[in-house]
Structures are given as C-alpha cells and as structure tokens.
Design an enzyme around this catalytic site. Structure first.
Site, short mmCIF file in Angstrom:
data_model
loop_
_atom_site.label_atom_id
_atom_site.label_comp_id
_atom_site.label_asym_id
_atom_site.label_seq_id
_atom_site.Cartn_x
_atom_site.Cartn_y
_atom_site.Cartn_z
N SER A 91 0.85 -1.19 0.00
CA SER A 91 0.00 0.00 0.00
C SER A 91 0.89 1.24 0.00
O SER A 91 1.98 1.24 0.57
CB SER A 91 -0.92 0.02 1.22
OG SER A 91 -1.68 1.21 1.27
N THR A 92 0.41 2.27 -0.65
CA THR A 92 1.09 3.56 -0.65
C THR A 92 0.08 4.65 -0.32
O THR A 92 -1.10 4.55 -0.68
CB THR A 92 1.73 3.86 -2.02
OG1 THR A 92 0.71 3.83 -3.03
CG2 THR A 92 2.80 2.85 -2.36
N GLY A 93 0.53 5.66 0.35
CA GLY A 93 -0.33 6.78 0.73
C GLY A 93 0.40 8.09 0.61
O GLY A 93 1.53 8.17 0.12
N LYS A 94 -0.27 9.13 1.07
CA LYS A 94 0.33 10.46 0.99
C LYS A 94 1.53 10.59 1.90
O LYS A 94 2.48 11.31 1.59
CB LYS A 94 -0.72 11.52 1.37
CG LYS A 94 -1.90 11.58 0.43
CD LYS A 94 -2.90 12.62 0.89
CE LYS A 94 -3.51 12.24 2.23
NZ LYS A 94 -4.53 13.21 2.68
N GLU A 95 1.50 9.91 3.04
CA GLU A 95 2.54 10.11 4.05
C GLU A 95 3.42 8.90 4.26
O GLU A 95 4.47 9.02 4.91
CB GLU A 95 1.89 10.48 5.39
CG GLU A 95 0.97 11.68 5.29
CD GLU A 95 -0.21 11.55 6.24
OE1 GLU A 95 -0.32 10.51 6.89
OE2 GLU A 95 -1.01 12.50 6.30
N SER A 96 3.05 7.72 3.78
CA SER A 96 3.81 6.53 4.12
C SER A 96 3.70 5.48 3.02
O SER A 96 2.83 5.56 2.14
CB SER A 96 3.32 5.93 5.45
OG SER A 96 1.96 5.54 5.34
N VAL A 97 4.61 4.51 3.12
CA VAL A 97 4.60 3.33 2.26
C VAL A 97 4.57 2.11 3.18
O VAL A 97 5.32 2.05 4.16
CB VAL A 97 5.84 3.28 1.34
CG1 VAL A 97 5.78 2.08 0.41
CG2 VAL A 97 5.98 4.57 0.55
N LYS B 117 5.47 0.17 8.26
CA LYS B 117 4.96 1.44 7.81
C LYS B 117 6.11 2.43 7.78
O LYS B 117 6.59 2.88 8.83
CB LYS B 117 3.83 1.94 8.73
CG LYS B 117 3.14 3.19 8.20
CD LYS B 117 1.90 3.54 9.01
CE LYS B 117 1.17 4.73 8.43
NZ LYS B 117 -0.05 5.06 9.17
N ASP C 164 -8.94 11.81 10.93
CA ASP C 164 -8.92 11.46 9.50
C ASP C 164 -9.73 10.19 9.28
O ASP C 164 -9.35 9.33 8.49
CB ASP C 164 -7.48 11.28 9.01
CG ASP C 164 -7.39 11.22 7.49
OD1 ASP C 164 -8.32 11.72 6.82
OD2 ASP C 164 -6.42 10.65 6.97
#
Length: 509
Positions: A249-255, A276, A392
């Site tokens: 998974s990838t996100g705005k703040e972390s991988v 994370k 969030d």
C-alpha cells in the site's frame, strides 16, 4: 664394374645435394698469420642486438660487465623501460577516446634513454609535459594594466585579449560540460557569452546536486532511500524480520511493506507483520504540523526548523495512539517495534493478502448495518476512553476483517483539548454519516446527531445550519483553550500508560 653400378650404389639424399665437407687443415695452417687475421676479423663482426636494451649497451663506450654494480644498473634500466611500456599501454587503455584523459607520467621512471628516439608503437602515447597539441595560454597583462607604448598600447580590457582569456577559462568548467575542441582555432568569446555559459554551468551543477540529494534523502512511492533501506536490513539481520516481501500500500505520508516476522526477546513477533515507512519527503508534512505542534505530549520536542525530526515524531505519535487504542480493546494493529521513522505492526489480513478497506468490501445490508454500529461504538471509545479524536476517519482508513471493523492510520489523531480537536471530530462525523447513508443504512444518524452522540455535548441543532453549528464548536474550543492557559494544565492530564520506546536523538540529524 661399370658406371651404372656405381651410381645405383650411391644413395640419394631426400633433402637435396650434400655440400662437400671442408678440407681439413693442418696445424701449421692454423697457426699461420693469415688464418689468425681472418679469425680476428670474424670475431670483431658482432651481430646486431634485437633486445630492447641493446641500444643502451651499444651507445657510447662498452660498459664494463665485470662490475656487479654496472650489471645491476643495466638490469634496472631494462626493467624500468619495460615498466614504462606497460604503463603507457595501461594509460591508453584507461583513457580510451575520452576527451578528459588521465596521465600516469608521475609513475614513470626517468632515465637517459627517454631522450632517444621512440619506437613506432610508442607514437600514440604522448608525454603531457611536452604536448605539442596543448593550446597556448593567452598572454597575461602586467600589473600596470597595459602593454606597449604610444599608439600600440593594449589594455587589459582589449576585446581580443578578453575573448581569448574567456576561451581559456572554459577549461575550468565542470567535466560534464562539453566545451568542444577548438584546436588550431583562434576562438574569442565575448564577456556576455562567457558569463551566460558560466551561469548555465553553475545552474546545471546546482540542479544536479538537488536531484542527487532528493534521490538520496527521500522516500518515493514503492521505494526507499538508502538510510531507510539500511534500517530495514538491520531489522532482518537482527532477527526481528525474516524477510521483506514487498509493498502492499502507498499513501500520501507513508509506504507499507509486508514482511515475515522473526523474534524478539521482549515480546513475541507475529508471523506476518507490516512495515509502515513514513516518507522522508517533506512536501506532505509542510501543512500537517498543526496535528502535532499543539499536542502537549510532543510540544516540547516539536521544532519547525527541523522537519525530519517531525517525521520521526509522527511515527512515535502513531505508536502512542495505537497503545491507547489497544488498552481500550479497540480493533487496531499491534505495535511490534519502532525504529526512527519505521513502525513495525501486526498484519491485518491472512496469507499475504491484506484485509479490504470497508469501501471495497462486498458487504450485505446486515453486515453494513453491523459495521455502522461498530464504528459508532469505536468513535465513542476513542473520545471517552482513549481521549483521542481520529482526525482522519473515513472509509479509506477502516478495514473489514473477520467480521469486524479495524481502525488504521492514527498518526494524525489528537486529543479533544487540541485547539482544533472538535473541528476534526466534526469532519470525521461528516465522513462517516455520508458514507453509510450512501450505502443505504437507514439507522445512520445525521452529522449533527452523530457529533452530539459521540461527544455527549448537547449542542442545539436548530435548523441544522452548519455555519451556526461550527460557530458553537469554535466557541467551545476557544473557551477550553482559555481555561487551559489560565490553569496552565490540560483538562485531560497526560496518561503515562502509553507504552513504546522513546524517540532517541540521532547523531546524523
């Protein structure tokens, strides 16, 4: 016996006719003066040597080979010459066709034979000390600023001289800047052109340095920088992880990476864990410091001048929030270990397959209704027992696994006493109410009723005007902030039950 019989008895030589043997001479002939002179002439005719060092022995006087010192010097000179030949070949092979060449002349052995004519195979090699193709340096202007007399005065601002000097200065540009080859040309660059080229060269160098720094110190999507990779390797070497399988998974703040758990002395490690990795790119964190700068747990350690430490505080903040949620028995990942900006947690899923987000889960009406009541109960637990606001909460941060809703991504969670805590909670209530109403859950409350149910506050809804409702929330936050400043303490004191290692200062910061 006839002649034919004699011929048949004489065998023929397959290699041709045999030269007749030289007639034997008597001792008197050997000792004769004429034969002695002939032998002396033959001995003086010494054949030409073909060895590389033969010219050294034939030049000048014949060395005295009876001296051991002279023999050692001759052998040393022959060894040095062979070494220099090998050095020339290595230099030619190393430089190739490159315009920027490396000279090995400092490693050469200097001997008198270097002044002799070189062989044909040495023509390609050039001694840079006497390079005939080296461009001549422009004449320098004396200190007084001009040369010549009368009408022939030439100042240091002469256009021709300045143009030649600018051309010579181009050799000082970086090696990656291709300045071309002006051999045999009288090139002259004006000051304007030279300054433009120099500025372009400096700009390219700075851009290249920035790209290199970004590559070395940033975590891109599905990739990690060398520092993060080293931390992950250390975890594997220490036995905390068996192996790292890949990004899930990838996100705005972390991988997020999936890994197989190892072992720890303090606590057991699950068979499947996730890493994370908080991105070290600062773009996503520039506008998110409001989630942490007003949190009294990290207020003393927050520094806006050191954003990399803020990223590590972000990881520690999620660890402490997960510890509070786990104590309240809210379904969430278990924290295994925290190392700088890498948080190792238990894996929500099975057999390398992560649990689906609630927005992607194929749920029936009963399961969706059950999920709504679970989310409502968890929001109340977060606010009342954990003293937290998710900040969030949406269908993207909730997983559906084994018939339960699991909360993830709580790094931005704050306490209700945060100056914007109630505003964050109202935004969470809007996201939850909107999602479940779209899914057809008739029991889903409106955003205003959900906010009052979670907080226990009885803010009048009235005509359900959002502006008036938000004004009441801001007024409550203001009163709470004034109360905290007067009492100089928080309404909810810091709970010391949060477990986890503290963020240790690093020498590389």
């Amino acid at each position: 016996m006839d002649k034919s019989t004699v011929t048949a008895e004489t065998p023929k030589n397959p290699w041709g006719s045999v030269n007749p043997a030289a007639p034997a001479c008597s001792l008197a002939d050997v000792m004769s003066e004429q034969l002695a002179r002939q032998l002396d002439e033959e001995n003086n005719t010494f054949p030409t040597l073909t060895e590389p060092g033969a010219d050294l022995m034939l030049s000048g006087e014949v060395p005295d080979t009876t001296s051991d010192l002279m023999l050692a010097q001759i052998l040393q000179m022959q060894f040095d010459r062979e070494f220099d030949d090998q050095l020339r070949r290595e230099e030619k092979k190393f430089n190739g066709d490159s315009k920027v060449s490396i000279s090995f002349e400092n490693y050469r052995m200097v001997h008198p034979y270097e002044d002799s004519d070189s062989s044909e195979d040495e023509v390609d090699w050039q001694d840079t000390r006497h390079d005939p193709y080296r461009a001549e340096k422009p004449q320098t202007t004396p200190r007084k600023g001009f040369t010549g007399k009368g009408k022939n005065i030439t100042t240091k601002h002469d256009e021709v001289n300045c143009g030649r000097k600018n051309t010579a200065r181009m050799d000082n540009f970086a090696p990656e800047v291709h300045v071309g080859d002006g051999l045999g040309m009288d090139l002259k660059l004006s000051n304007q052109v030279f300054n433009s080229l120099k500025q372009h060269c400096y700009s390219e160098q700075r851009r290249s340095a920035k790209l290199h720094e970004k590559k070395e110190h940033s975590t891109a999507e599905q990739a990690v920088d060398p520092r993060t990779r080293l931390l992950m390797y250390k975890m594997v070497n220490a036995g905390v992880l068996e192996n790292i399988n890949g990004c899930i998974s990838t996100g705005k703040e972390s991988v997020v990476f999936h890994a197989d758990g190892g072992s720890l002395e303090e606590q057991p490690v699950p068979d499947e864990v996730v890493l994370k990795v908080f991105k070290t790119t600062l773009n996503e964190f520039k506008n998110r410091d409001r989630y942490i700068k007003d949190d009294y747990r990290f207020n003393d350690r927050f520094s806006k001048l050191n954003p990399r430490k803020v990223i590590r505080l972000w990881a520690e903040k999620e660890m402490h929030n997960l510890a509070r949620m786990k104590k309240a028995e809210i379904p969430c990942p278990d924290v295994v270990v925290l190392k700088k900006h890498i948080l190792v947690m238990s894996f929500i899923g099975k057999d390398h397959v992560p649990a689906p987000k609630i927005k992607d889960a194929m749920l029936g009406s009963e399961d969706m209704k059950n999920a709504y009541y679970q989310v409502l109960h968890m929001m109340q637990q977060l606010y009342r027992e954990c003293n937290l606001v998710h900040a969030d909460l949406s269908e993207y941060n909730m997983l559906w696994h084994e018939g339960k809703v699991w909360l993830i991504d709580v790094s931005q969670s704050v306490e209700p006493t945060h100056p914007h805590g109630l505003e964050f909670l109202f935004r969470d209530c809007r996201n939850i109410s909107t999602f479940f109403q779209k899914k057809g859950v008739s029991e889903a409350m409106s955003v205003y009723d959900l906010f009052n149910t979670v907080t226990g506050l009885q803010i009048p809804v009235g005509a359900e005007n959002e502006a008036e409702f938000m004004a009441e929330i801001v007024a409550l936050e203001k009163r709470n902030e004034d109360h905290v400043q007067k009492r100089r303490k928080k309404v909810f004191p810091f709970a010391s039950e949060d477990s986890g290692p503290p963020l240790e200062p690093d020498a590389d910061d």
